[in-house]
Design an enzyme around this catalytic site. Structure first.
Site, short mmCIF file in Angstrom:
data_model
loop_
_atom_site.label_atom_id
_atom_site.label_comp_id
_atom_site.label_asym_id
_atom_site.label_seq_id
_atom_site.Cartn_x
_atom_site.Cartn_y
_atom_site.Cartn_z
CB SER A 53 12.76 7.80 13.87
OG SER A 53 11.37 7.98 13.92
N GLY A 54 12.03 9.30 16.84
CA GLY A 54 11.16 9.15 17.99
C GLY A 54 9.92 8.34 17.67
CG LEU A 55 6.64 7.40 14.03
CD1 LEU A 55 5.37 7.32 14.87
CD2 LEU A 55 6.32 7.95 12.64
CG ASP A 65 6.28 10.17 18.27
OD1 ASP A 65 7.13 10.27 19.19
OD2 ASP A 65 6.34 10.82 17.20
CG ASP A 92 12.55 12.78 16.76
OD1 ASP A 92 12.46 13.89 17.30
OD2 ASP A 92 11.59 12.17 16.26
CG ASP A 94 10.14 13.36 21.28
OD1 ASP A 94 10.10 13.31 20.04
OD2 ASP A 94 9.85 12.40 22.00
CD GLU A 121 8.95 17.73 18.49
OE1 GLU A 121 7.72 17.89 18.44
OE2 GLU A 121 9.53 16.71 18.05
CE LYS A 127 6.24 14.38 19.30
NZ LYS A 127 7.56 14.10 18.71
CG ASN A 129 3.99 12.02 14.84
OD1 ASN A 129 3.57 12.39 13.75
ND2 ASN A 129 5.13 11.37 14.97
CB SER A 130 4.93 17.03 13.46
OG SER A 130 5.76 17.47 14.50
NE ARG A 166 10.13 18.07 14.48
CZ ARG A 166 9.74 16.79 14.53
NH1 ARG A 166 10.66 15.84 14.74
NH2 ARG A 166 8.48 16.47 14.39
CG HIS A 197 8.45 18.68 10.48
ND1 HIS A 197 8.57 17.90 9.35
CD2 HIS A 197 7.91 17.85 11.42
CE1 HIS A 197 8.14 16.69 9.59
NE2 HIS A 197 7.72 16.63 10.85
#
Length: 301
Positions: A53-55, A65, A92, A94, A121, A127, A129-130, A166, A197
């Protein structure tokens, strides 16, 4: 029979393991890890794959992130995770940390460290965070991102190295038609699967996409926000893989906050010792037994 199947799965290359999971007839699950210790814990729990996980990786480094951790710093973390586990890791990744050239170099370096795949993504670098409230989510040009996917697939020396595209159309508020259009373009560009997502608290966007998509290519989802949806619903819709994306880091932070507060307030370890694993358990997770055996072999002469 089950034991033989498990052994057969474990002897495959990590890339092949991950690709087989995406094409399984059963819904698959991968769990977030963010360092070597958490990766070991995920494998010991029984999961067949890890979400890098990037987060979570950025959080355990204490940064945001937003690509504040460089891709080489992320690689350093992944190397520890990969060295200690036998199951595949899907990173992940990004946006791929730049254009097609940055992304394909990332693939090269991931393969060198035994990482099974990367998820890219379709947003702009750096980026955001979504799930960040109120953040502007700028999407990449479809053609540019499709070429990035193509470049990554051509870069991979292992034919089973997985590249997941993504789609952030729902995150950006662009709707179903755009989500399907992007997913199809990335499928045609060579993506091994689509991660769709959504940040809604109910799964209407995912359900609508799955109906329109009609099982034409593997789909991953991240039900962090719509977590109350029954897992059987995802099976019925044709989802191939679920990512439990950030719950190890979130639960760890809660526990550390509680532990640290109690020690500070009580000036004593008595209130928290019963809730901690033993030091011996830490040694076990670090694989200290292997070192003891090696010392017996190489240091006694």
């Amino acid at each position: 029979m089950l034991g033989r199947l498990a052994r057969s799965f474990a002897t495959k290359r990590k890339t092949t393991q991950l690709k087989d999971m995406l094409h399984s007839n059963e819904l698959q699950f991968i769990m977030e890890a963010h360092n070597g210790m958490s990766a070991v814990i995920v494998e010991e729990a029984g999961f067949k794959g890890i979400w890098g996980s990037g987060l979570s990786i950025s959080a355990q480094l204490g940064v945001r992130d937003c690509n504040e951790a460089s891709w080489t710093q992320v690689l350093d973390v992944l190397e520890f995770m990969s060295d200690r586990t036998s199951i595949p890791i899907l990173l992940d990744g990004d946006t791929g940390y730049g254009n097609f050239n940055n992304a394909r170099r990332l693939v090269q370096k991931l393969e060198q460290r035994g990482i099974a795949g990367v998820c890219l993504e379709d947003k702009l670098f750096p980026k955001t965070n979504s799930l960040l409230d109120g953040a502007k989510q700028q999407l990449a040009d479809i053609t540019e991102f499709s070429k990035k996917i193509e470049a990554c697939k051509e870069q991979a020396s292992d034919k089973d190295f997985v590249v997941v595209a993504r789609v952030e159309a729902f995150i950006a508020g662009w709707g179903l038609e755009e989500a399907v259009r992007r997913a199809e373009a990335y499928r045609q560009a060579g993506a091994d699967a689509i991660l769709m997502h959504s940040k809604l608290s109910e799964p209407t966007e995912i359900q609508a996409f799955m109906k329109e998509w009609n099982r034409r290519h593997p789909v991953l989802i991240v039900p962090t926000k719509y977590y109350t949806t029954p897992t059987d619903s995802f099976r019925e819709w044709g989802v191939n893989m679920i990512i439990w994306a950030n719950h190890n880091i979130r639960s760890a932070v809660k526990t550390m906050q509680h532990t640290t507060k109690l020690i500070y307030e009580n000036q004593s370890l008595v209130p928290i010792e019963k809730d901690c694993v033993s030091v011996k358990e830490i040694f076990r997770l670090q694989n200290m037994d292997e070192l003891k055996k090696a010392e017996d072999k190489y240091l006694k002469f």
